[in-house]
Design a protein around this motif. Structure first.
Motif, short mmCIF file in Angstrom:
data_model
loop_
_atom_site.label_atom_id
_atom_site.label_comp_id
_atom_site.label_asym_id
_atom_site.label_seq_id
_atom_site.Cartn_x
_atom_site.Cartn_y
_atom_site.Cartn_z
N THR A 4 0.85 -1.20 0.00
CA THR A 4 0.00 0.00 0.00
C THR A 4 0.88 1.24 0.00
N ALA A 5 1.97 1.18 0.78
CA ALA A 5 2.89 2.33 0.84
C ALA A 5 3.44 2.62 -0.55
N GLU B 107 -6.14 10.93 -4.16
CA GLU B 107 -7.17 10.15 -4.83
C GLU B 107 -7.96 11.08 -5.73
N ASN B 108 -8.31 10.59 -6.90
CA ASN B 108 -9.15 11.37 -7.79
C ASN B 108 -10.60 11.14 -7.37
N LEU C 289 -5.94 -1.36 -0.59
CA LEU C 289 -5.04 -2.05 -1.51
C LEU C 289 -5.78 -2.55 -2.76
N SER C 290 -7.06 -2.93 -2.57
CA SER C 290 -7.81 -3.47 -3.72
C SER C 290 -7.90 -2.46 -4.86
N SER C 291 -7.96 -1.16 -4.55
CA SER C 291 -8.02 -0.15 -5.61
C SER C 291 -6.72 -0.13 -6.40
N PHE C 292 -5.62 -0.25 -5.68
CA PHE C 292 -4.32 -0.25 -6.36
C PHE C 292 -4.16 -1.51 -7.21
N SER D 177 -9.49 6.69 -10.18
CA SER D 177 -9.19 7.26 -8.86
C SER D 177 -7.71 7.16 -8.53
N THR D 178 -7.02 6.18 -9.11
CA THR D 178 -5.58 6.05 -8.88
C THR D 178 -4.78 6.53 -10.10
#
Ligand code: ZN
Length: 468
Positions: free
Chosen positions: A329-330, A340-341, A359-362, A386-387
């Protein structure tokens, strides 16, 4: 000038007698403004058509180029008259087009491009030219929207790429009528001084009178210069060749308030002599390794490189940076500048905010990149956006880097190993400096550095750092 335009009831903007079929594009813009739910991409229904022509039609494309290519759109002095007047209307030949309708049309195009019609970037022939035409109006309207909020340096940057002046001093003097709040009456036009002298004076006056160091972030990160100026003075005559990059970079300077590396300390400066300025701050770090310039290698290779540079950080020889988040995540948070957008209609064009995403978004973003076929944005949904958007914004004009202490960073493309990282009082973001003669430093540009963006390591023992 400001008083005259503020009192005007209506401003007629004369764009000339027109060209072949000029009324087509004026009607197209009108339709775009009046039917904002219509898609711009011709393959998505219902799509915007005018007499059977869509955005790919040569007459429409030529018309947009001619309409927004008029010299009225490229002169510095027209910005004030446009933004300060209460009502304005474009006139071409006998055809009139209300500013608000044209504005809604252009806004609709960008709304669709960022979302459902993003494939225009790859599918529409000459799309870059269309983007270049419409961004001219978007740039000026964006400032109207935020006039009470944005800084004067931001206004200079917003127009330096698109507005020309015969006298380069007017790049800043032509915008002074838009200064608000603490930026009012700081800069006095002085045509007896050279462009360089005026730019230097303006930089120092802005720092002295307003106290944040935002102006240092307006030194273009790609490092281009036309004039011979101290490194801490932005060269307002420089324009970027790549418009996509420039808009992304502007987005970065528009969101500096999200960070607080100096923990609300205000700028403390001393003028040593012309060309030498001392600012209170602290040199905290050194760049150890740098990656490729974005765009110089494929997307996949670029990401591979980021991952391998991040892996080096975990070497036993280095002190790993302790952050509260899991390592994966880092890493991803740094990739996105911990931004974040976040799209919220109330926030209009200022979409970013700070949050550590799950983490799921990344992982979704990672997957999306791994099958990313070319420069097309097909298949991008809100979660990827968003990322992806913050990644594009924080990396515009920057290289990924690793510091001696093992921090991950986004530094200006001109950064080299051995350059140092400083936090300066008044600087919401850290700066990359290069040691020069007599222990003085030159400014390379601002940066995103892991784990210091919120004042985590700012100490009380700040000293004056001399910049040349
Ligand atoms: Zn659409």
């Amino acid at each position: 000038m400001r008083d005259i335009y503020e009192r005007a009831w209506n401003v007629v903007i004369w764009l000339g007698q027109g060209w072949d079929n000029f009324h087509l594009v004026m009607r197209y813009l009108e339709q775009m403004g009046q039917n904002q739910s219509f898609h711009i991409h011709p393959a998505i229904n219902p799509s915007l058509q005018l007499d059977g022509r869509d955005i790919t039609a040569p007459e429409i494309q030529k018309g947009l180029k001619m309409f927004f290519g008029s010299s009225w759109w490229t002169r510095v002095w027209t910005v004030q008259e446009y933004l300060l007047s209460r009502r304005s209307v474009f006139q071409c030949g006998r055809y009139l087009l209300d500013r608000n309708v044209a504005r809604q049309g252009v806004q609709s195009y960008f709304h669709h491009l960022e979302r459902c019609c993003s494939a225009l970037r790859s599918d529409c022939p000459n799309h870059n030219d269309i983007f270049k035409s419409l961004i001219v109006m978007e740039n000026v309207e964006y400032i109207r929207l935020l006039l009470q909020d944005v800084s004067l340096p931001y206004i200079f940057s917003q127009f330096r790429n698109t507005r020309d002046a015969t006298d380069m001093r007017d790049k800043i003097f032509g915008m002074l009528g838009l200064a608000r709040g603490q930026y009012q009456n700081i800069i006095r036009p002085n045509y007896l001084l050279s462009t360089e002298q005026n730019f230097e004076l303006a930089t120092v006056e802005i720092m002295k009178n307003t106290r944040p160091l935002e102006i240092l972030s307006h030194i273009p990160v790609a490092g281009e210069r036309n004039l011979s100026l101290p490194s801490y003075v932005p060269d307002w005559t420089v324009s970027a060749k790549d418009d996509y990059y420039y808009t992304d970079w502007l987005n970065w300077v528009g969101h500096l308030h999200l960070y607080n590396a100096c923990k609300d300390e205000v700028a403390d400066l001393e003028i040593i002599e012309p060309g030498v300025l001392a600012l209170k701050g602290s040199v905290i770090e050194e760049i150890d390794l740098v990656g490729s310039v974005p765009g110089s290698v494929s997307y996949g290779a670029f990401l591979e490189e980021l991952i391998s540079l991040a892996a080096i950080c975990k070497d036993a020889n280095r002190d790993p940076i302790v952050v509260d988040w899991a390592p994966k995540t880092a890493f991803w948070s740094v990739i996105c500048g911990t931004m974040e957008n976040y799209l919220d209609s109330d926030r209009d064009n200022r979409p970013f905010y700070r949050r550590i995403l799950p983490l799921s978004s990344f992982e979704r973003f990672d997957k999306w990149i791994s099958w990313y076929p070319s420069n097309s944005a097909i298949g991008m949904d809100a979660e990827v956006l968003s990322t992806h958007r913050p990644f594009i914004v924080v990396s515009a004009g920057r290289k990924f880097a690793v510091t001696k202490k093992g921090r991950l960073a986004w530094c200006p493309v001109k950064s080299n190993p051995g350059d140092v990282i400083a936090i300066l009082a008044g600087g919401s973001v850290p700066f990359v400096l290069r040691i020069g003669d007599n222990g003085r430093y030159t400014v390379v540009g601002d940066a995103y550095i892991q784990g210091i963006m919120d004042g985590e390591i700012l100490t009380d023992d700040l000293e004056f750092i001399e910049l040349i």
